[in-house]
Design an enzyme around this catalytic site. Structure first.
Site, PDB file in Angstrom:
ATOM      1  N   GLU A   1       0.803  -1.227   0.000  1.00  0.00           N
ATOM      2  CA  GLU A   1       0.000   0.000   0.000  1.00  0.00           C
ATOM      3  C   GLU A   1       0.825   1.261   0.000  1.00  0.00           C
ATOM      4  OE1 GLU A   1      -0.863  -2.489   1.821  1.00  0.00           O
ATOM      5  OE2 GLU A   1      -2.881  -2.955   1.124  1.00  0.00           O
TER       6      GLU A   1
ATOM      7  N   HIS B   1     -10.885  -4.861  10.137  1.00  0.00           N
ATOM      8  CA  HIS B   1     -11.563  -4.567   8.881  1.00  0.00           C
ATOM      9  C   HIS B   1     -12.731  -3.621   9.082  1.00  0.00           C
ATOM     10  CE1 HIS B   1      -9.377  -8.045   7.319  1.00  0.00           C
ATOM     11  NE2 HIS B   1      -9.627  -7.555   6.127  1.00  0.00           N
TER      12      HIS B   1
END
Lengths: 519, 426
Positions: A136, A205
């Site tokens: 990322e 998450h």
């Protein structure tokens, strides 16, 4: 076709004496527990100001799973799910501008883990819809480097939480590079991804990163909530020269709505009026919009009239529309999914208090998620997020409470009706013409109502006819607060100079109250 | 294979017989060069000042087609030599002036000087075109100068004046120039490598998506030995090799990351070896010799331009000063410093050119004099430039200032003329 809903600005242009409008559906005897609001504005607010005027959806009460019937187009559009709306937006922008590209994990061949980019790789090729390795920080930095040299990448984080790994690049380069380069390089990236609490996805998450990113100078943040605004905002974000972080929500991807066929772009900085109302302003964004609308149904049945605004732009806040609403309702409830500490609600509370403190009649209530890592268990997860029942309770409490702006005289004086509270005293206003026209009208209104008894009065406002020749701007209360609650009773005249803490005025009122409470 | 701390007799690393496209010959290092901070690499200790022809064969590991094709023994022409010399002298003089100005209180903060490493900057950047990009770290003054940013602009930026290349907003560690494609200047190490990868990606994108057939701009990413332990480095090596991006990763291995010796921080200090692990060429070169660097650079840049992918070039170099002007530089062995001072790249080039009768002393002196004037002029210019006014405070935060939002009165905040002074509430 385009309806502009902007609080009160559209209806009132200036205050003159024959502009007092009373909500006709409320008769005076029903007033107990309600608010009688005289719609008046002390300020001149011009028609439609504030940058781009864009078509807004009115009364989009779309709960999750229901299909919304709202549409702003005269002719029918087409029905889409939210992720399809995002894809349409992306597709249109990629067709329009060949420098727009998408990069992220599994965006290409897999079609995106939430199907947002499905089909785009086949159409535009592997280089324009780039499947990146799981890195990322680096591919966000790569997107930034590409943006500096002429492309317009849309960087997808598979889940917003993964972008924590890219925080270095987002904060240092995305946000700051335009500034530290002295304006030489612009970074027109869009960083998008789903976040928020889903269905038992676990703590990592289910993160809400809007609070972490909001301090970064140089970026804009928007949160979409309906297919209509998702498409409009993603297009605006891609066209914007600024770096934009685009928050989507995992649970909203399957919302269905009818959106226009023709192209439309929404403004990145504007808030959306979801449901106009009178009593309380509820500010929300993303998924909580639907919890609020669900609560709104209950509230309407109970007789409340909430005004719901989807703020959409998390950074910067649209203080114009929010301000108009606060000026109208004087009560604010913020419902958000962010954490309590340091979240969007906290910033919004600060901004509203700073700018509109005088218009508030009660402290701003902020309902946020609990400060807890989102638990896996379904019941626990449900309790971390704000539920509609909590919203209803909060609104009820907010509307019932009134802040006493001055000394509470109930200690010194026995009110015939214990529910009465001294709400508002004196107003020293620099605009003497305005003030002096106000009072006679209130007075004449009062005399029209002959059938009230003081048992039905819940709230009262006492105004004093002031000698305004030596007014100090510091003691400036806005007109609408005066006229907002209950009846107005003209008590008497205070001829002294307005004092800083209104001590003079307060003691005069106490005196007057003691003498004559036989209203 | 290699031990981290103890200086034991370790087995020599096996030659990397890679059947991938990296065809570089691998030098076998003598053992026990991994050791305490005071141990130097034996091969560097044993060398004296290299003579041109001998050094060519022993230290350059790229199978350099360019070298093979040379008719003459000389690597450069007179013009090129003068250009290289001038650039290195500019770098050196500029950095020395920076130190002076810092101690006089004209510039503040963290200033990282490049003395001793000029060969890398000059060797690489002088081969670039204007549209090629350079990405650097905080030790970026000389990279900007080599790329063509005027000394005036860089000095003003260091002084924090509004005429600086970043309007005084970036400072020593953030040198940007759009015209010369200097993409910064990054304070955190490793932060610039993804940006360089992105710039290379744009070059590739322009060629294959936008169909600009002549798009072959190369990006150079400069960073140090400390960065080679950072995740971003490896992630970008992977992506660059994966997509064959036109980028050259230049490691300026000066053996020290502030006070941390490279040997103490890295499990395998041979950084060039990490290239083949990702499928790209890894080259080690003597970074104190500008000619060797230039030869390696030519090949690496040509490879990138042809679309054959990235190269990892490890330049063994040294910084004569401390990490920054605030660094007391007490940890480094004076012998080590003396050793590298003897290999000063400027002196080496000068010797080369004079021995090979490319130039005479007076021409070099003229260059030095010219550079002195340039640097003096830069200081004067910077001194006389105005400081940024208050109205500049919020001016470049957004490319589109509508991003500041809508004020309570309905107008965009940026429409308020005084807004950039930072007095309004946001």
């Amino acid at each position: 076709m385009a309806t502009i809903i902007e609080g009160i600005g559209a209806t009132t242009s200036s205050l003159n004496s024959d502009r007092f409008q009373l909500p006709s559906r409320r008769s005076f005897s029903e007033r107990k527990g309600r608010f009688f609001s005289v719609r008046s504005e002390g300020k001149v607010i011009g028609g439609s100001r504030g940058g781009n005027v864009s078509p807004l959806v009115t009364n989009a009460v779309a709960t999750k799973g229901d299909s919304s019937t709202a549409s702003t187009s005269a002719k029918p559009g087409h029905e889409v799910l939210l992720f399809e709306a995002l894809r349409e937006g992306l597709d249109e922008e990629m067709m329009r501008d060949p420098t727009v590209c998408v990069m992220g994990e599994d965006v290409g061949h897999y079609g995106g883990s939430y199907k947002v980019t499905k089909g785009l790789a086949e159409k535009y090729g592997d280089l324009r819809v780039l499947d990146t390795p799981i890195a990322e920080n680096s591919f966000t930095g790569m997107g930034i480097g590409a943006a500096m040299t002429g492309l317009r990448p849309v960087i997808e984080g598979m889940n917003m939480g993964f972008l924590l790994l890219a925080f270095n690049q987002i904060s240092n380069n995305c946000g700051m590079l335009h500034y530290t380069s002295g304006g030489q390089f612009k970074i027109p990236v869009v960083i998008r991804g789903p976040g928020g609490v889903g269905r038992q996805l676990g703590a990592e998450h289910s993160q809400r990163l809007e609070s972490y990113f909001q301090s970064i100078p140089g970026i804009q943040m928007v949160a979409c909530s309906t297919p209509y605004n998702a498409k409009g905002l993603i297009k605006a974000a891609i066209r914007s020269e600024n770096p934009v972080i685009f928050f989507e929500h995992v649970l909203l991807y399957n919302l269905k709505e009818r959106i226009p066929d023709e192209e439309y772009v929404l403004s990145l900085e504007e808030a959306e009026m979801v449901r106009p109302g009178e009593h309380v302003t509820i500010l929300t964004y993303s998924r909580m919009r639907y919890h609020v609308m669900q609560a709104a149904k209950t509230l309407v049945n109970k007789g409340y009239d909430p005004e719901v605004i989807d703020i959409r732009s998390l950074k910067p806040f649209d203080l114009y529309r929010i301000g108009n609403s606060v000026r109208k309702t004087h009560r604010v409830l913020i419902v958000e999914e962010c954490m309590r500490t340091g979240g969007i609600g906290a910033s919004l509370t600060a901004a509203i208090t700073e700018n509109f403190h005088d218009y508030l009649d009660a402290p701003i209530v902020c309902l946020s998620s609990q400060d807890v890592p989102t638990p896996y268990a379904g019941t626990l997860e449900e309790w971390t997020v704000v539920q509609p029942a909590q919203i209803v309770t909060a609104v009820e409490q907010l509307c019932a409470s009134c802040h006493v702006d001055c000394i509470d005289y109930s200690k010194d004086y026995t009110w015939p009706n214990q529910n009465k509270k001294l709400l508002e005293v004196s107003s020293c206003n620099t605009d003497t013409v305005l003030f002096s026209t106000l009072l006679p009208n209130m007075d004449s209104f009062l005399s029209m109502q002959t059938d009230f008894s003081h048992e039905s009065l819940v709230d009262c406002v006492f105004t004093l006819d002031m000698n305004l020749s030596e007014c100090e701007p510091k003691a400036d209360f806005k007109q609408n607060k005066l006229a907002d609650f209950g009846t107005v009773a003209k008590l008497g005249t205070v001829n002294s100079k307005p004092s800083f803490n209104l001590n003079n005025e307060n003691s005069s009122i106490a005196h007057a109250c003691a003498l004559d409470m036989s209203l | 294979m290699s031990c981290a701390f103890l200086s034991v007799n370790i087995a020599q690393p096996n030659p990397l017989t890679s059947n991938r496209h990296s065809t570089n010959a691998i030098k076998l290092f003598s053992p026990s060069f991994l050791g305490s901070t005071r141990k130097l690499r034996p091969h560097s200790l044993s060398k004296s000042l290299p003579s041109p022809s001998k050094s060519l064969r022993s230290s350059v590991f790229a199978v350099s087609d360019v070298v093979k094709e040379l008719k003459s023994n000389l690597l450069i022409t007179k013009e090129e030599g003068l250009e290289l010399y001038e650039d290195m002298i500019l770098g050196r003089a500029f950095e020395d002036m920076c130190a002076q100005m810092y101690y006089r209180g004209k510039m503040f903060g963290f200033v990282h000087l490049y003395n001793g490493q000029e060969a890398v900057s000059t060797g690489f950047i002088k081969l670039l075109r204007k549209d090629d990009c350079v990405v650097s770290t905080y030790r970026d003054h000389v990279h900007a100068l080599s790329k063509g940013v005027p000394a005036r602009a860089v000095m003003s930026e260091l002084f924090g004046k509004t005429t600086g290349c970043c309007r005084g907003q970036g400072g020593s560690m953030h040198m940007f120039d759009k015209e010369h494609n200097v993409l910064g200047g990054f304070a955190f190490i490793g932060e610039g490598i993804p940006v360089a990868t992105g710039a290379a990606f744009t070059s590739l994108y322009k060629r294959y998506v936008l169909k600009e057939a002549d798009s072959d701009a190369v990006t150079l990413a400069f960073f140090g030995d400390g960065t080679c332990n950072n995740g971003q480095f490896y992630e970008c090596l992977n992506m660059a090799a994966l997509w064959k991006l036109p980028i050259v990763f230049v490691v300026e291995n000066n053996l020290w990351a502030i006070g941390m010796s490279h040997l103490r921080a890295t499990s395998d200090p041979e950084i060039w070896k990490k290239g083949p692990a990702f499928g790209m060429s890894g080259v080690h070169v003597d970074g104190m010799d500008v000619l060797k660097v230039r030869e390696v650079a030519k090949e690496a840049i040509l490879r990138a331009r042809r679309g054959e992918g990235p190269t990892l070039v490890e330049c063994e170099t040294y910084r004569f000063r401390g990490h920054s002007l605030a660094d007391p530089d007490e940890l480094r062995d004076p012998d080590e410093k003396a050793h590298y001072a003897n290999r000063d790249p400027i002196t080496a080039l000068k010797k080369y050119m004079i021995e090979n009768k490319l130039v005479n002393e007076s021409e070099l002196k003229a260059i030095e004099k010219k550079i002195d004037e340039v640097v003096e002029d830069a200081v004067e210019f910077a001194d006389e430039s105005p400081l940024p006014p208050r109205s500049q405070l919020l001016e470049n935060v957004f490319a589109d200032p509508k991003g500041f939002g809508i004020a309570p009165d309905g107008t965009y905040r940026c429409e308020d003329p005084k807004f950039t002074q930072g007095t309004a509430h946001v």
